[in-house]
Design a protein around this motif. Structure first.
Motif: not given
Length: 661
Positions: A18-21, A516-519, A523-532
């Motif tokens: 889930l997103p950022l907190g 924030v949208a990308g993060e 967090r919703l596991q849609l991109t596979g990118w690292a957080q940040g």
């Protein structure tokens, strides 16, 4: 019950994603603001340690904890044998909707005298009479209205010769006044009429008298359906809990191929190490968040030479919501742009080839698209027609900037243009728009890899993003989401050398919303990118924009500003107040609570000869000096100053807070 979203859902998506907190409690969301990244990581670790709560969408109209009713089939009556038969009913999903309940339609609701068989609709005038074939299979699945007591009609399904059911929305008013048109529409959708002369009349009679149990509310606007953010319309489909029927939104190009997991694997993974690609995708995810954040529309213009990869950025961003047909052209008429924008509400509008639109049309189009209001028009009844409205993320590409295009017609780009469509240099990386080629031989080859991937995987990620926003109740605590954006914007501007003005702060907030949208998508596991990653890409793009916009001027103007700072430190308090007693001797200047008004003589002493004009131009560019009308470097003095001479009007607080680069 089949659920279309679950086919594209990310396997294993749980509360830890889930997103950022944000944590998901049941179907609601709880934001927990954290002081720094360490706290965020600590909370994420705690969440991962808990048993995962799978995010499973509920069918439309089924409240949490309620028992879902089983789907029933249409009961079909055998005419000759008199025995009951059943025909399988396809789930009713509101014209292909993603999260909608099946409609149950029993034979009890069929008007007396009509019988529905697997091979068609029959009518019996008398109980002992032979049945009359009216038409191929047809049924009424639901009734609808616009929620304001008007626009009543029925959803009619017809079975064509291929065995597929096709749904048509029919207005009750058309059944009364335009029955021939209704029949023609049904026939065009595959209905086959019987040979009896009254077959058409019987079809209309059936439609008028069939009273289905299911009720739907029609919506004619894409995007969020209500202020509770509980349902979302994409094209002719719907996601969410409300029983709704999108109408008039067919052909919106928001199609799908592949799955959200496939898009993550084949498309989003290619963004790793490429900050412009991450930026473009994050901008696309920002569309549904604009309403939650209370932000206006706008976006980014990717500017670069031919074959730099800028058009690839558009295709990449468009793949979140649909295929390449989602990309339009700037050269469309203003009415055409308005119609396209309305269909992309709360999503992404992608426009290519900025150079092809006339400069004067571009001047107005940027404001229209970002402000989200179409032209005021009159209806055929000489009444005000409903204005088209939208709020969307905008991505554009072209070989020249907005400023350069407007200059072709001797128009000056206003600050409003720049904050609504921010210029991004698309060929600033090692390989044009790319830094990491993921094994490709060169930038062109990598661009081909990306374009192939987005032709095979598109449209599913945006739907899954919205679905999870609804499932987690993110829209129920928009204030905390806003604080996340504000905090991100503050961090972006914290190291800038100038006091932040309205233009810079608005651009910073635009990039913060994208971050924030990308993060959130990560967090919703849609991109596979690292957080940040999304935050880093957005901040880098913001600072690059700031450097192009201000740093050259800052470097050239720093010496002039330091000289002015030294003068104000020594002499500001000696200048008479504008509204104080005036003497016959002309002073070096005047002052009020925020500004200093310096005479030409004083300015020349500070900056002799040609340096005076150059210093003034640099300070106007840095928003340290308030210019006069029509580009003059001096402006008329306040009325309290005798004679109102033209003076150099200095913004004291901005000058004194200036820091060298």
């Amino acid at each position: 019950m089949k659920d279309h979203i679950s086919e594209n859902a990310i396997p294993g998506a749980s509360i830890s994603a889930l997103p950022l907190g944000i944590e998901c409690e049941g179907q609601g969301a709880v934001f927990s603001e954290t002081a720094d990244r360490a706290n965020l990581d600590e909370r994420a670790a705690e969440a991962d340690a808990r048993p995962p709560i799978e995010l499973q969408p509920r069918p439309v109209g089924v409240e949490e904890g309620a028992k879902e009713e089983p789907q029933t089939a249409i009961e079909l009556h055998a005419v000759k044998a008199g025995a009951a038969k059943q025909a399988a009913q396809a789930p009713f999903d509101v014209a292909g909707g993603d999260v909608t309940a099946p409609v149950t339609s029993s034979s009890a609701s069929i008007p007396p005298g009509f019988n529905l068989e697997e091979d068609g609709l029959f009518y019996m005038a008398e109980s002992d009479a032979d049945p009359i074939f009216v038409c191929s299979p047809i049924r009424v699945e639901a009734s609808f209205s616009n929620g304001e007591g008007r626009g009543w009609g029925k959803v009619v399904a017809v079975k064509n010769a291929d065995g597929d059911w096709h749904k048509i929305s029919v207005l009750n008013s058309d059944l009364q006044s335009k029955p021939q048109i209704v029949i023609a529409t049904l026939v065009d959708s595959g209905l086959e009429l019987g040979r009896e002369k009254k077959a058409k009349e019987k079809v209309i009679e059936l439609l008028k008298t069939w009273k289905p149990e299911e009720r739907l509310r029609t919506v004619t606007q894409a995007g969020w359906v209500d202020e509770n953010y509980s349902a979302f319309v994409i094209g002719d489909s719907a996601i969410g809990k409300t029983k709704i029927l999108p109408v008039g939104l067919e052909g919106s190009a928001t199609t799908t191929a592949g799955s959200a997991e496939g898009w993550k694997r084949d498309v989003a993974s290619l963004c790793a190490g490429n900050h412009l690609m991450i930026l473009a995708v994050s901008l696309s995810f920002a569309g549904p968040l604009l309403a939650l954040l209370g932000l206006g529309g706008g976006g980014l213009h990717f500017r670069g030479q031919s074959s730099s990869g800028k058009t690839t950025m558009l295709k990449l961003a468009a793949s979140v919501w649909g295929g390449e047909t989602l990309i339009g052209q700037w050269r469309a008429t203003s009415n055409g742009l308005e119609a396209i924008a309305a269909r992309r509400n709360d999503m992404l509008l992608a426009l290519d080839e900025l150079a092809e639109i006339p400069a004067r049309s571009l001047y107005d189009a940027i404001y229209m698209l970002a402000n989200g209001v179409g032209k005021t028009r009159m209806s055929k009844d000489v009444e005000l027609a409903q204005q088209a409205r939208w709020r969307l993320a905008l991505i554009s590409s072209g070989e020249i900037s907005v400023e350069e295009k407007l200059a072709e017609a001797r128009l000056t780009a206003m600050a409003g243009h720049e904050v609504r469509l921010v210029d991004i240099e698309a060929d600033c990386c090692a390989y044009g728009a790319f830094d990491v080629l993921h094994g490709a031989g060169d930038g062109a080859a990598f661009s081909g890899v990306v374009q192939k991937a987005v032709r095979e995987q598109f449209g599913c990620a945006g739907r899954e993003f919205v679905h999870q926003i609804i499932s987690c109740g993110v829209g129920r605590d928009c204030d905390r989401l806003c604080r996340m954006v504000n905090s991100s914007a503050e961090r972006m501007v914290s190291s800038l050398p100038l006091t932040i003005d309205g233009q810079v702060s608005r651009v910073a907030k635009r990039f913060a919303a994208i971050a924030v949208a990308g993060e959130l998508a990560t967090r919703l596991q849609l991109t596979g990118w690292a957080q940040g990653d999304a935050t880093s890409a957005s901040k880098r793009a913001f600072l690059d924009w700031y450097d192009r916009r201000f740093v050259v001027v800052l470097e050239d103007g720093a010496g002039y500003v330091k000289a002015l700072q030294k003068y104000l430190t020594a002499s500001l308090t000696t200048l008479p107040l504008v509204d104080g007693p005036q003497s016959n001797v002309v002073p070096q200047g005047w002052r009020d609570m925020t500004k200093a008004y310096l005479t030409s003589q004083t300015w020349t002493q500070l900056f002799p000869a040609e340096a005076g004009a150059l210093a003034a131009k640099r300070m106007v560019a840095l928003n340290l000096l308030v210019p006069g009308e029509e580009g003059r470097l001096q402006r008329k003095a306040p009325r309290a100053i005798p004679g109102r001479p033209r003076l150099y009007t200095v913004d004291v607080s901005r000058v004194m807070s200036f820091k060298e680069v």
